[in-house]
Design a protein around this motif. Structure first.
Motif, PDB file in Angstrom:
ATOM      1  N   ASP B 162       0.852  -1.206   0.000  1.00 52.88           N
ATOM      2  CA  ASP B 162       0.000   0.000   0.000  1.00 52.88           C
ATOM      3  C   ASP B 162       0.882   1.249   0.000  1.00 52.88           C
ATOM      4  O   ASP B 162       0.495   2.288   0.507  1.00 52.88           O
ATOM      5  N   GLU B 163       2.050   1.112  -0.578  1.00 56.08           N
ATOM      6  CA  GLU B 163       2.948   2.288  -0.629  1.00 56.08           C
ATOM      7  C   GLU B 163       2.797   2.970  -1.971  1.00 56.08           C
ATOM      8  O   GLU B 163       3.576   2.774  -2.899  1.00 56.08           O
ATOM      9  N   TYR B 164       1.739   3.790  -2.067  1.00 59.38           N
ATOM     10  CA  TYR B 164       1.420   4.455  -3.332  1.00 59.38           C
ATOM     11  C   TYR B 164       2.124   5.796  -3.392  1.00 59.38           C
ATOM     12  O   TYR B 164       2.501   6.373  -2.382  1.00 59.38           O
ATOM     13  N   ILE B 165       2.195   6.304  -4.591  1.00 59.73           N
ATOM     14  CA  ILE B 165       2.634   7.680  -4.775  1.00 59.73           C
ATOM     15  C   ILE B 165       1.527   8.584  -4.228  1.00 59.73           C
ATOM     16  O   ILE B 165       0.341   8.258  -4.293  1.00 59.73           O
ATOM     17  N   LYS B 166       1.915   9.691  -3.611  1.00 63.58           N
ATOM     18  CA  LYS B 166       0.894  10.595  -3.065  1.00 63.58           C
ATOM     19  C   LYS B 166       0.538  11.636  -4.118  1.00 63.58           C
ATOM     20  O   LYS B 166       1.143  12.681  -4.210  1.00 63.58           O
ATOM     21  N   SER B 167      -0.445  11.304  -4.922  1.00 63.52           N
ATOM     22  CA  SER B 167      -0.854  12.240  -5.964  1.00 63.52           C
ATOM     23  C   SER B 167      -2.298  11.946  -6.335  1.00 63.52           C
ATOM     24  O   SER B 167      -2.627  10.858  -6.785  1.00 63.52           O
ATOM     25  N   ASP B 168      -3.165  12.925  -6.109  1.00 65.16           N
ATOM     26  CA  ASP B 168      -4.576  12.740  -6.432  1.00 65.16           C
ATOM     27  C   ASP B 168      -4.800  12.645  -7.927  1.00 65.16           C
ATOM     28  O   ASP B 168      -5.729  11.986  -8.381  1.00 65.16           O
ATOM     29  N   LEU B 171      -3.699   8.873  -8.971  1.00 70.18           N
ATOM     30  CA  LEU B 171      -4.453   7.741  -8.407  1.00 70.18           C
ATOM     31  C   LEU B 171      -5.884   8.102  -8.055  1.00 70.18           C
ATOM     32  O   LEU B 171      -6.584   7.304  -7.443  1.00 70.18           O
ATOM     33  N   SER B 173      -8.879  10.950  -6.446  1.00 69.58           N
ATOM     34  CA  SER B 173      -8.987  11.600  -5.139  1.00 69.58           C
ATOM     35  C   SER B 173      -9.492  10.643  -4.081  1.00 69.58           C
ATOM     36  O   SER B 173      -9.314  10.876  -2.888  1.00 69.58           O
ATOM     37  N   LYS B 175      -9.371   7.626  -1.686  1.00 73.46           N
ATOM     38  CA  LYS B 175      -8.266   6.871  -1.105  1.00 73.46           C
ATOM     39  C   LYS B 175      -8.440   5.382  -1.394  1.00 73.46           C
ATOM     40  O   LYS B 175      -9.548   4.856  -1.339  1.00 73.46           O
ATOM     41  N   GLU B 177      -8.310   1.952  -0.107  1.00 74.33           N
ATOM     42  CA  GLU B 177      -8.292   1.405   1.260  1.00 74.33           C
ATOM     43  C   GLU B 177      -7.508   0.102   1.328  1.00 74.33           C
ATOM     44  O   GLU B 177      -6.641  -0.073   2.172  1.00 74.33           O
TER      45      GLU B 177
END
Lengths: 115, 435
Positions: B162-168, B171, B173, B175, B177
């Motif tokens: 669950d280590e995604y890039i933080k970018s809305d 991926l 808006s 989240k 889960e």
């Protein structure tokens, strides 16, 4: 070496004044005119130092008109001086005509540069 | 006769039938899907159906089909390419490594799914895109601490990450889960390539090695340096998705329940479907695709665009920016769009304010420097296509009659010049008559 005193300075000024008193009147008038121009130029430099150089072209033309006048007057003085053997052949009328022409050119340029 | 009539009615329709992807309307796109085995079409049907339901026209072909080709008569037949053929050594038809790179270079999108035993061809395509797969062909990503719990103990190659890039924008808006299931080969990013990004990375305890053999040497790829899924946005805004696992796209992984080792929560459904659907929306430009239009500038208080500005003029600049939402152009809202007034370096750099309806505007004063300037907007944000606008405009100095005529500060100089003139007259008179 002989120590100089204030008496020496006084004696120097005395001799300078007495020597200058022998100068012809028309040369004295020219000297007065030169001193007047230099003094006006100095006033403008002091004024510029106080208020800043903003209309710099105006400052330059004001000061240069004074300097130019002084230089032309000095040239006239050299040419009309009887003591000066170099310009013995040059008539003082011719020297004065040159002076007037140069002044006209100078003030024309100054007027263009002033505003 | 009737045939001729039909033919004549069809002729005006031809331009409509042949329209392909355009910047103005990036919908109804055709995608070529190359498969190792046509069985993938049904085993990965959920992913394909989600694409088809969003209006993509998928063309399934076997990778070694001798009739496949990307372009015909100088025009590309497809707008996107999906390579679900990790073991293919050679494509059929006219497709090869160079053809695929050219396809991307001309602004088309690409999805590559590799797997263990990936062929050299797939590895080369990935290398050209800026990622390097583990060189050991039998290697898999193994993680003994964040694997997905299953009934059998297994070899911990089924990873829940669950280590995604933080970018809305990349991926979505919403989240994600549930963790994403991954089983496949890991890759590392080429450090000299600044365009490639890790979207899903492995946990710090992961490593890449052959699970069947004993680990004799330290593994070449370890920890968070392993990327599981990466994306590239090229300078021409073509987008590439590279995944080390083909099975993460499969219906089995989409539907499977997932529990990460050490975590008490058991999710009914893995995050794969949401993750890959959102990511495919990004790759196929349904999100994060910006366009700018109507660049305008004019003097404050005027409406017409001048051909030249004067130094110290007040001007207003405006531009409209829209984002493609998959169906229409929506206003793009951000507070970090900047305009530069540029001549070799930016003389003015200002944030644009927005009315939230797509219009961006600002007002500023032209600097006291003349020359040929440019209005520049260079907007590069993570996940968005880059905007690069420039509009040239010359700036002239004051005309001679635009200067102030009588400046109070200069009166002493005027006085001096005139006193010199009067002095000259008086002197002339005195000089002539003193004899």
């Amino acid at each position: 070496m002989v120590k100089s005193t204030s008496k020496d300075a006084q004696a120097l000024f005395q001799s300078l004044r007495s020597a200058y008193a022998a100068t012809p009147t028309n040369l004295k008038i020219i000297d007065l005119y030169v001193v007047f121009s230099i003094f006006t130029a100095l006033i403008q430099v002091v004024y510029m130092a106080i208020v800043g150089s903003f209309p710099f072209n105006s400052f330059l033309s004001g000061v240069l008109s004074c300097i130019g006048t002084a230089v032309l007057a000095v040239c006239l003085r050299i040419q009309v001086n009887k003591e000066n053997k170099e310009f013995k052949d040059l008539p003082p009328e011719r020297a004065f005509a040159d002076f007037v022409l140069c002044n006209l050119v100078l003030h024309l340029v100054i007027m263009n540069f002033l505003g | 006769m009737s045939k001729l009539l039909i033919f004549l009615t069809l002729i005006p329709l031809l331009p409509i039938l042949t329209t392909s992807f355009s910047l103005e309307n990036p919908s109804s796109r055709r995608v070529l899907v190359l498969l190792d085995d046509l069985a993938l079409k049904s085993s990965h049907s959920v992913f394909f159906n989600s694409l088809q339901s969003r209006g993509f026209d998928l063309d399934f072909k076997l990778a070694d089909d001798p009739k496949i080709g990307l372009h015909r008569y100088g025009q590309y037949l497809y707008d996107g390419l999906i390579l679900f053929c990790p073991t293919t050594e050679r494509f059929g038809g006219s497709i090869d490594l160079a053809a695929i790179l050219e396809f991307v270079d001309s602004g088309h999108d690409l999805i590559i799914a590799a797997d263990s035993n990936a062929s050299d061809l797939i590895r080369e395509i990935a290398t050209e895109s800026g990622v390097d797969f583990d060189e050991d062909p039998a290697a898999l990503v193994i993680d003994h601490s964040s694997y997905a719990v299953s009934n059998t103990e297994g070899d911990h190659t089924l990873i829940a990450s669950d280590e995604y890039i933080k970018s809305d924008v990349i991926l979505g808006s919403k989240k994600i889960e549930a963790p994403v299931l991954f089983q496949g080969i890991g890759h590392s990013l080429n450090p000299s390539n600044s365009l490639v990004l890790k979207v899903l990375s492995a946990s710090p305890s992961a490593y890449s090695s052959n699970p069947k053999s004993k680990l004799s040497n330290p593994p070449s790829l370890t920890g968070s340096a392993i990327s599981l899924v990466s994306i590239v946005q090229a300078r021409n805004n073509a987008r590439i998705l590279i995944s080390g696992s083909l099975s993460m796209f499969s219906n089995r992984f989409f539907r499977s329940e997932v529990q990460k080792a050490g975590s008490p929560t058991k999710h009914e459904k893995s995050g794969n479907e949401q993750f890959l659907t959102e990511l495919s929306k990004w790759v196929f430009h349904e999100r994060g695709h910006l366009k700018a239009m109507n660049v305008r500038h004019h003097k404050a208080g005027e409406a017409d665009e001048p051909t030249i500005y004067r130094v110290n003029d007040d001007l207003e600049y405006s531009v409209e920016i829209y984002e493609w939402s998959g169906a229409s152009w929506e206003p793009y809202v951000a507070d970090d769009v900047q305009v530069q007034f540029y001549m070799m370096s930016p003389y003015v750099l200002k944030n644009l304010s927005t009315d939230k309806k797509g219009s961006y505007f600002t007002a500023f004063k032209v600097p006291d420097v003349y020359g040929v300037f440019q209005f520049k907007v260079e907007y590069q944000r993570l996940g968005y296509t880059s905007l690069s606008l420039s509009k040239q405009i010359p700036v002239r100095p004051f005309k001679h009659n635009e200067y102030e005529r009588f400046i109070p500060a200069a009166y002493p100089y005027y006085g001096a010049a005139f006193s010199m003139m009067t002095g000259f007259f008086i002197f002339t008179a005195v000089h002539l008559y003193s004899k």
